[in-house]
Design a protein around this motif. Sequence first.
Motif, PDB file in Angstrom:
ATOM      1  N   GLY A  48       0.833  -1.379   0.151  1.00 17.05           N
ATOM      2  CA  GLY A  48      -0.023   0.169  -0.006  1.00 17.05           C
ATOM      3  C   GLY A  48       0.943   1.208   0.067  1.00 17.05           C
ATOM      4  O   GLY A  48       0.839   2.326  -0.703  1.00 17.05           O
ATOM      5  N   TRP A  49       1.837   1.204   0.934  1.00 12.16           N
ATOM      6  CA  TRP A  49       2.589   2.596   1.029  1.00 12.16           C
ATOM      7  C   TRP A  49       4.095   1.977   1.481  1.00 12.16           C
ATOM      8  O   TRP A  49       4.097   0.879   2.516  1.00 12.16           O
ATOM      9  N   ALA A  50       5.169   2.518   1.236  1.00 17.01           N
ATOM     10  CA  ALA A  50       6.460   1.986   1.548  1.00 17.01           C
ATOM     11  C   ALA A  50       7.310   3.514   1.651  1.00 17.01           C
ATOM     12  O   ALA A  50       7.303   4.253   1.165  1.00 17.01           O
ATOM     13  N   GLY A  51       8.020   3.207   2.957  1.00 21.43           N
ATOM     14  CA  GLY A  51       8.657   4.456   3.481  1.00 21.43           C
ATOM     15  C   GLY A  51      10.329   4.064   3.750  1.00 21.43           C
ATOM     16  O   GLY A  51      10.462   3.008   3.933  1.00 21.43           O
ATOM     17  N   LEU A  52      10.992   5.064   3.660  1.00 16.56           N
ATOM     18  CA  LEU A  52      12.300   4.975   3.990  1.00 16.56           C
ATOM     19  C   LEU A  52      12.525   6.277   4.941  1.00 16.56           C
ATOM     20  O   LEU A  52      12.634   7.216   5.054  1.00 16.56           O
ATOM     21  N   PRO A  58      14.046  12.930   8.190  1.00 23.18           N
ATOM     22  CA  PRO A  58      13.218  12.800   7.022  1.00 23.18           C
ATOM     23  C   PRO A  58      13.014  11.476   6.684  1.00 23.18           C
ATOM     24  O   PRO A  58      13.631  10.481   6.916  1.00 23.18           O
ATOM     25  N   LEU A  59      11.556  11.289   6.247  1.00 22.62           N
ATOM     26  CA  LEU A  59      10.926   9.796   6.197  1.00 22.62           C
ATOM     27  C   LEU A  59      10.163  10.319   4.594  1.00 22.62           C
ATOM     28  O   LEU A  59       9.365  10.795   4.326  1.00 22.62           O
ATOM     29  N   THR A  60      10.837   9.483   3.627  1.00 21.01           N
ATOM     30  CA  THR A  60      10.078   9.520   2.341  1.00 21.01           C
ATOM     31  C   THR A  60       9.119   8.284   1.973  1.00 21.01           C
ATOM     32  O   THR A  60       9.543   7.185   2.382  1.00 21.01           O
ATOM     33  N   VAL A  61       7.959   8.721   1.683  1.00 22.97           N
ATOM     34  CA  VAL A  61       6.838   7.659   1.882  1.00 22.97           C
ATOM     35  C   VAL A  61       6.381   7.704   0.299  1.00 22.97           C
ATOM     36  O   VAL A  61       5.824   8.878  -0.108  1.00 22.97           O
ATOM     37  N   SER A  89       6.235  11.749  -1.006  1.00 21.97           N
ATOM     38  CA  SER A  89       6.236  12.967  -0.017  1.00 21.97           C
ATOM     39  C   SER A  89       7.194  12.560   1.040  1.00 21.97           C
ATOM     40  O   SER A  89       7.605  11.590   1.154  1.00 21.97           O
ATOM     41  N   VAL A  90       7.873  13.737   1.559  1.00 23.73           N
ATOM     42  CA  VAL A  90       8.534  13.549   2.678  1.00 23.73           C
ATOM     43  C   VAL A  90       7.825  14.203   3.970  1.00 23.73           C
ATOM     44  O   VAL A  90       7.126  14.877   3.804  1.00 23.73           O
ATOM     45  N   PHE A  91       7.996  13.239   5.047  1.00 25.40           N
ATOM     46  CA  PHE A  91       7.176  13.419   6.236  1.00 25.40           C
ATOM     47  C   PHE A  91       8.510  13.603   7.289  1.00 25.40           C
ATOM     48  O   PHE A  91       9.617  13.139   7.090  1.00 25.40           O
ATOM     49  N   HIS A  92       7.849  13.982   8.576  1.00 27.32           N
ATOM     50  CA  HIS A  92       8.782  13.928   9.608  1.00 27.32           C
ATOM     51  C   HIS A  92       7.916  13.970  11.023  1.00 27.32           C
ATOM     52  O   HIS A  92       6.786  14.272  11.158  1.00 27.32           O
ATOM     53  N   LYS A 139       4.025  14.132   9.916  1.00 26.32           N
ATOM     54  CA  LYS A 139       3.582  15.196   9.175  1.00 26.32           C
ATOM     55  C   LYS A 139       4.412  15.530   8.070  1.00 26.32           C
ATOM     56  O   LYS A 139       5.592  15.265   8.282  1.00 26.32           O
ATOM     57  N   PRO A 140       3.841  16.367   7.226  1.00 29.55           N
ATOM     58  CA  PRO A 140       4.780  16.936   6.003  1.00 29.55           C
ATOM     59  C   PRO A 140       6.001  17.352   6.757  1.00 29.55           C
ATOM     60  O   PRO A 140       5.732  18.400   7.477  1.00 29.55           O
ATOM     61  N   TYR A 141       6.954  17.254   5.864  1.00 24.89           N
ATOM     62  CA  TYR A 141       8.321  17.808   6.245  1.00 24.89           C
ATOM     63  C   TYR A 141       8.764  18.999   5.246  1.00 24.89           C
ATOM     64  O   TYR A 141       8.784  18.790   4.061  1.00 24.89           O
ATOM     65  N   THR A 142       9.010  20.234   5.892  1.00 22.11           N
ATOM     66  CA  THR A 142       9.492  21.292   5.010  1.00 22.11           C
ATOM     67  C   THR A 142      11.060  21.266   4.848  1.00 22.11           C
ATOM     68  O   THR A 142      11.349  22.183   3.999  1.00 22.11           O
ATOM     69  N   GLY A 143      11.643  20.574   5.532  1.00 22.90           N
ATOM     70  CA  GLY A 143      13.210  20.680   5.426  1.00 22.90           C
ATOM     71  C   GLY A 143      13.747  19.798   4.300  1.00 22.90           C
ATOM     72  O   GLY A 143      15.062  20.045   4.017  1.00 22.90           O
TER      73      GLY A 143
END
Length: 212
Positions: A78-82, A92-95, A106-109, A117-121
């Motif tokens: 369904g989704w895969a994150g790094l 940073p979490l790329t999902v 997208s990138v989360f944190h 939540k979405p990551y602005t860094g």
Amino acid sequence: MRWGFGIGYAAALLGLVSERHAADTSVVVDAETGFTFSQYSAAYKLGADSILYRIAIPSPASDNYDAVLQVIAPTDVGWAGLAWGGQMINCPLTVGWASGNTPVVSVFHSTSHIEPKPYTGATLQLLKTGTKVNATHWQYTAKCMGCTSFIGSDNATKRLNPTGSNRLAFAESKLNSDSVGGLTVHDVYNYWDHDFAAAGNTEFESLVQKNM
């Protein structure tokens, strides 16, 4: 939410590659994009294909170097994150996931074990070549600016070593983010040491431009 856990492949999706192994990762030269990737095969389910996590970086690398991340996942993912810091918290979490016939990333944190939540860094640039969906796999290739240097849990700047191994982590859910309107709690997660020294590309920027 926390960040555990068969290796097959759709040749029609990826094209021809050459491969050699070292430690937890292998080196893959992707004929489609031209990048040399350091690859980890993440087993998420017994008897299933693995999720492939591929990283390419510039050679030589500057202090705040960019990275190209390519993720190839079976359609039952369904989704895969790094997690670039080897854990869910303070990195940073790329999902990524497939939204119909279009891969989304997208990138989360997160600062605790709650929904990120979405990551602005960090900023992602999705590359046209190497980003697709077929009957068996979905795949994205994206340049990440801000993924290799970040403020860690100790409030100090963490910079991933471009000439050695770095501790990374992955997480996976069988539920697609589109179907539930956000990130669900993962089903499995695991950690590994990823060889960045084998991920160097002397023509990094020209390859990025070629694949846009």
